[in-house]
Enzyme design. Structure first.
Site, short mmCIF file in Angstrom:
data_model
loop_
_atom_site.label_atom_id
_atom_site.label_comp_id
_atom_site.label_asym_id
_atom_site.label_seq_id
_atom_site.Cartn_x
_atom_site.Cartn_y
_atom_site.Cartn_z
N ALA A 150 0.76 -1.21 -0.01
CA ALA A 150 -0.04 -0.03 0.13
C ALA A 150 0.78 1.38 0.06
CB ALA A 150 -1.01 0.01 1.17
N LEU A 153 2.64 1.75 -3.34
CA LEU A 153 1.64 2.38 -4.10
C LEU A 153 1.43 3.70 -4.20
CD1 LEU A 153 -0.45 2.06 -6.45
CD2 LEU A 153 -1.94 1.54 -4.72
N TYR A 154 1.19 4.12 -2.77
CA TYR A 154 0.82 5.53 -2.82
C TYR A 154 2.05 6.47 -2.82
CZ TYR A 154 -2.99 3.29 -0.49
OH TYR A 154 -4.32 2.52 -0.11
N ARG A 155 3.24 6.16 -2.34
CA ARG A 155 4.41 6.80 -2.49
C ARG A 155 5.07 6.99 -4.20
NH1 ARG A 155 4.17 9.82 1.73
NH2 ARG A 155 4.97 9.05 3.49
#
Length: 185
Positions: A150, A153-155
């Site tokens: 997660a 992905l976000y970074r």
């Protein structure tokens, strides 16, 4: 593997909330005892302004879900966000603007057996395509060194910190609240 990302109408989302919540429980490792309460909550959210929902399907059925809506001061999450920001101190001009115009990424979940294949990125990208608001905001459980899929992905999509180590009522884990300017580049 044949994969389809499909938008759901609010009615379709509400009708399928039970199986979508099952994906959430599996992906997050939550106790299944929360299932009925989450189904009720997810069904209520279809009336939120800007509600958008997507699913990912393959030959086996639904394997991922993402949904969100325009952030408004009457939501539980917005109240938590404002509380967290106030605890941090005086709001910056950017934070004030962010609170006026954001799209809340309520949930993005992929069945554990399907994680790590870019499905979360596809769901999140489609969810945020043309999303109303100047910012996308979400929260994710904290993990040491941000070492999970997660956070990765976000970074990689450009999300940055708003608040770290926030504890929501009813969940003992700390969470990070992250932001991303919209529209996606």
């Amino acid at each position: 593997m044949s994969l389809t990302i499909r938008r759901l109408s609010p009615q379709e989302f509400a009708l399928n909330a039970d199986s979508l919540v099952d994906i959430y429980i599996s992906a997050m490792g939550y106790d299944p005892a929360i299932r009925e309460g989450r189904i009720f909550s997810w069904r209520r959210e279809v009336v939120r302004p800007g509600f958008t929902a997507l699913i990912a399907e393959d030959a086996t059925g639904v394997i991922g879900v993402a949904y969100g809506f325009i952030g408004t001061p009457d939501s539980w999450w917005d109240r938590q966000l404002r509380l967290a920001l106030r605890k941090k101190g005086e709001l910056s001009a950017e934070e004030v603007e962010m609170l006026r115009s954001y799209f809340e990424v309520a949930e993005v979940h992929v069945l554990p057996r399907m994680q790590g294949h870019g499905l979360g990125r596809q769901l999140l990208t489609e969810l945020l395509w043309n999303a109303p608001g100047k910012w996308a905001l979400l929260s994710t459980p904290e993990v040491p060194n941000e070492s999970n899929r997660a956070f990765s992905l976000y970074r990689s999509m450009g999300f940055t910190d708003v608040i770290r180590q926030y504890r929501y009522p009813g969940d003992e884990r700390p969470f990070a609240i992250l932001k991303l300017p919209l529209p996606l580049s």
